[in-house]
Design an enzyme around this catalytic site. Structure first.
Site, PDB file in Angstrom:
ATOM      1  N   ASP A 200      36.961  -4.252 -31.303  1.00  0.00           N
ATOM      2  CA  ASP A 200      35.860  -5.213 -30.855  1.00  0.00           C
ATOM      3  C   ASP A 200      35.774  -5.200 -29.330  1.00  0.00           C
ATOM      4  O   ASP A 200      35.476  -5.998 -28.911  1.00  0.00           O
ATOM      5  CB  ASP A 200      36.040  -6.468 -31.395  1.00  0.00           C
TER       6      ASP A 200
ATOM      7  N   HIS B  12      30.436  -1.134 -35.260  1.00  0.00           N
ATOM      8  CA  HIS B  12      29.765  -1.130 -33.974  1.00  0.00           C
ATOM      9  C   HIS B  12      28.619  -1.843 -33.794  1.00  0.00           C
ATOM     10  O   HIS B  12      27.811  -1.508 -34.833  1.00  0.00           O
ATOM     11  CB  HIS B  12      29.351   0.210 -33.358  1.00  0.00           C
TER      12      HIS B  12
HETATM   13  P1  GDP Z   1      33.732  -2.292 -31.018  1.00  0.00           P
HETATM   14  O1  GDP Z   1      34.355  -2.735 -31.939  1.00  0.00           O
HETATM   15  O2  GDP Z   1      34.606  -1.905 -29.791  1.00  0.00           O
HETATM   16  O3  GDP Z   1      32.611  -1.026 -31.276  1.00  0.00           O
HETATM   17  O4  GDP Z   1      32.913  -3.455 -30.518  1.00  0.00           O
HETATM   18  P2  GDP Z   1      31.254  -3.539 -30.613  1.00  0.00           P
HETATM   19  O5  GDP Z   1      30.495  -2.345 -30.050  1.00  0.00           O
HETATM   20  O6  GDP Z   1      30.874  -4.135 -31.840  1.00  0.00           O
HETATM   21  O7  GDP Z   1      31.199  -4.705 -29.503  1.00  0.00           O
HETATM   22  C1  GDP Z   1      31.523  -6.132 -29.921  1.00  0.00           C
HETATM   23  C2  GDP Z   1      30.416  -6.898 -29.395  1.00  0.00           C
HETATM   24  O8  GDP Z   1      30.114  -6.966 -27.809  1.00  0.00           O
HETATM   25  C3  GDP Z   1      28.721  -6.119 -29.474  1.00  0.00           C
HETATM   26  O9  GDP Z   1      28.018  -7.339 -30.096  1.00  0.00           O
HETATM   27  C4  GDP Z   1      28.101  -6.076 -28.437  1.00  0.00           C
HETATM   28  O10 GDP Z   1      26.709  -6.044 -28.254  1.00  0.00           O
HETATM   29  C5  GDP Z   1      28.860  -6.599 -27.194  1.00  0.00           C
HETATM   30  N1  GDP Z   1      28.970  -6.356 -25.994  1.00  0.00           N
HETATM   31  C6  GDP Z   1      29.409  -5.125 -25.557  1.00  0.00           C
HETATM   32  N2  GDP Z   1      29.705  -5.003 -24.390  1.00  0.00           N
HETATM   33  C7  GDP Z   1      29.350  -6.237 -23.727  1.00  0.00           C
HETATM   34  C8  GDP Z   1      29.352  -7.199 -22.585  1.00  0.00           C
HETATM   35  O11 GDP Z   1      29.498  -6.324 -21.437  1.00  0.00           O
HETATM   36  N3  GDP Z   1      28.857  -8.302 -22.439  1.00  0.00           N
HETATM   37  C9  GDP Z   1      28.608  -8.902 -23.436  1.00  0.00           C
HETATM   38  N4  GDP Z   1      28.331 -10.330 -23.418  1.00  0.00           N
HETATM   39  N5  GDP Z   1      28.516  -8.561 -24.692  1.00  0.00           N
HETATM   40  C10 GDP Z   1      28.930  -7.207 -24.850  1.00  0.00           C
END
Ligand code: GDP
Length: 424
Positions: free
Chosen positions: A12, A40
């Site tokens: 995440d 994701h």
């Molecule tokens: P993963 O499991 O690493 O793929 O995590 P995700 O891609 O699902 O990311 C988790 C959440 O973080 C999602 O709701 C994204 O939209 C959000 N997100 C990613 N980058 C940023 C950021 O720089 N700022 C904010 N506020 N949210 C972010």
């Protein structure tokens, strides 16, 4: 050029967004491990999507998306996801599935649920997507490869053999209804026509693509601390989350991976159990969880509230080391803009001794965080696209962490949208 995108810690971290961004100029995006147990979240011109199994390059019309051999492939989920994307305007998603990928079987999901119930208060906090039973079967050599669907005799024989063993457990350990091999065979055989158009020898395909100099992205799930070899075992996942394994799970030479982007979030969060040294609780945690709302701190797949904590340099340095990091993508720094002061965990104290080395699990349970407190910046930083334009304290935060972890932070993400990004 092959790049891997992987997580530094518990998952995440925002890999979906970074992958979606880098996928924009990738010819091929490959999922190499895990299954539909993690998600994701991607926000782009088509809308907001939670992807569970589909590679993140799916929105790019020029990108071929590959389900690699290392994945736990869930056919009904795949079909559901494909339809969901089509309903949302994605007309002709380009997907290929490895002919050697193994299938998530209906009984894997049942066994995951039964085992968690049996463990009761000692359970692993599994998402009950069948991941642990799936990989157990793969290594016990009772798994089913997708190519078996095209060889009915083989399929029937393998399902019958698997059911024989499972029925002993169902009868005597779990006290649940037994499996009917014939019915499972019929159900699984019905997958064949659904996947047939996508199944190819992906190793040959990728070998050719490499020779042609194509840009290939390897997309990891979860993070280094969930790796079954090097992570917080046994509170880990069941397939390797490391860039090193990406070569295996995709089927490309290890030396072809030139860049490893390790994604690290500006604070910590985790789902599931296990030691979490810089964890915070109560109102302090709830505030960070709510502020991180955009950062999906309620779990893309599970909807469970995540456990929250301050940035952990010990865990992140270890995670970056395991990944073989060339670049750190530092995400969600915008979420911290409300804080007057920001604690950062720079060491673990165990029995009066402070260390920066990530310890083995029995010691990790005893570790207490050692914090250094940095000043906050108290202003909205979304929309900033140049590093120099960030407030001084935000830059200091980035540079302090970069020094502690010892890997270059070359990308800073200051919002969930694709264009909310700063290259250094
Ligand atoms: P993963 O499991 O690493 O793929 O995590 P995700 O891609 O699902 O990311 C988790 C959440 O973080 C999602 O709701 C994204 O939209 C959000 N997100 C990613 N980058 C940023 C950021 O720089 N700022 C904010 N506020 N949210 C972010």
């Amino acid at each position: 050029m092959v790049k891997a995108i992987v997580g530094a810690c518990w998952g995440d971290e925002g890999k979906g967004k970074i992958t979606d961004m880098l996928a924009a100029d990738a010819d091929i995006v490959i999922r190499f491990q895990g299954g539909s147990n993690a998600g994701h979240t991607i926000i782009n011109d088509y809308g907001k999507f939670a992807l569970h199994q589909m590679p993140s390059g799916i929105f790019n019309p020029n990108t071929v998306n590959i389900i690699g051999t290392g994945v736990a492939f869930n056919v009904p989920y795949f079909v559901k996801e494909l339809n969901y994307l089509k309903e949302n305007g994605l007309e002709n998603p380009k997907v290929l599935i490895s002919d050697r990928v193994q299938l998530m079987m209906p009984y894997h999901i049942a066994f995951d649920t039964y085992e968690e119930a049996r463990l009761s208060d000692k359970q692993f906090g599994s998402t009950k997507s069948g991941i642990a039973p799936f990989y157990s079967d793969k290594y016990a050599k009772t798994g089913i490869q997708i190519c078996d669907l095209f060889h009915e005799d083989v399929l029937k024989e393998r399902i019958t053999a698997a059911c024989e063993v499972k029925n002993v457990l169902l009868e005597h350990l779990y006290h649940k209804p037994l499996l009917d091999a014939e019915a499972i065979y019929e159900e699984v055989l019905s997958y064949r026509d659904l996947v047939a158009p996508f199944v190819v020898n992906t190793v040959e395909y990728l070998n050719k693509a490499l020779k042609e100099g194509k840009t290939i992205l390897l997309e990891g799930q979860l993070g280094a601390l969930k790796d079954p070899d090097h992570g917080i075992f046994p509170m880990t996942t069941s397939s390797s989350t490391l860039a090193g394994f990406a070569a295996v799970g995709a089927g490309i030479p290890p030396h072809s991976i030139e860049k490893v982007y390790t994604v690290a979030k500006a604070y910590s969060s985790a789902v599931g159990g296990g030691a979490f040294v810089s964890e915070i609780f109560g109102d302090e945690a709830q505030e960070l969880r709510v502020r991180g709302g955009d950062a999906g701190e309620f779990g893309a797949t599970t909807g469970r509230p995540r456990r929250m904590g301050w940035f952990d340099c010990v865990a992140t340095r270890y995670g970056c080391m395991l990944q073989g990091t060339t670049d750190v993508a530092f995400t969600a720094i915008d979420v911290l803009s409300y804080l007057d002061e920001i604690p950062v965990c720079v060491g673990y104290e165990m029995d009066g001794v402070v260390t920066k080395e990530f310890p083995v699990t029995p010691l990790l349970e005893k570790a207490k965080p050692v914090y250094e407190v940095l000043p906050g910046w108290k202003t909205n930083i979304r929309g900033i696209t140049k590093y120099e334009d960030l407030p001084e304290n935000a830059r200091k935060y980035v540079e302090f962490i970069e020094k502690e972890i010892g890997y270059p932070i070359t990308i800073v993400s200051n919002g969930p949208k694709r264009n909310e990004i700063i290259y250094r």
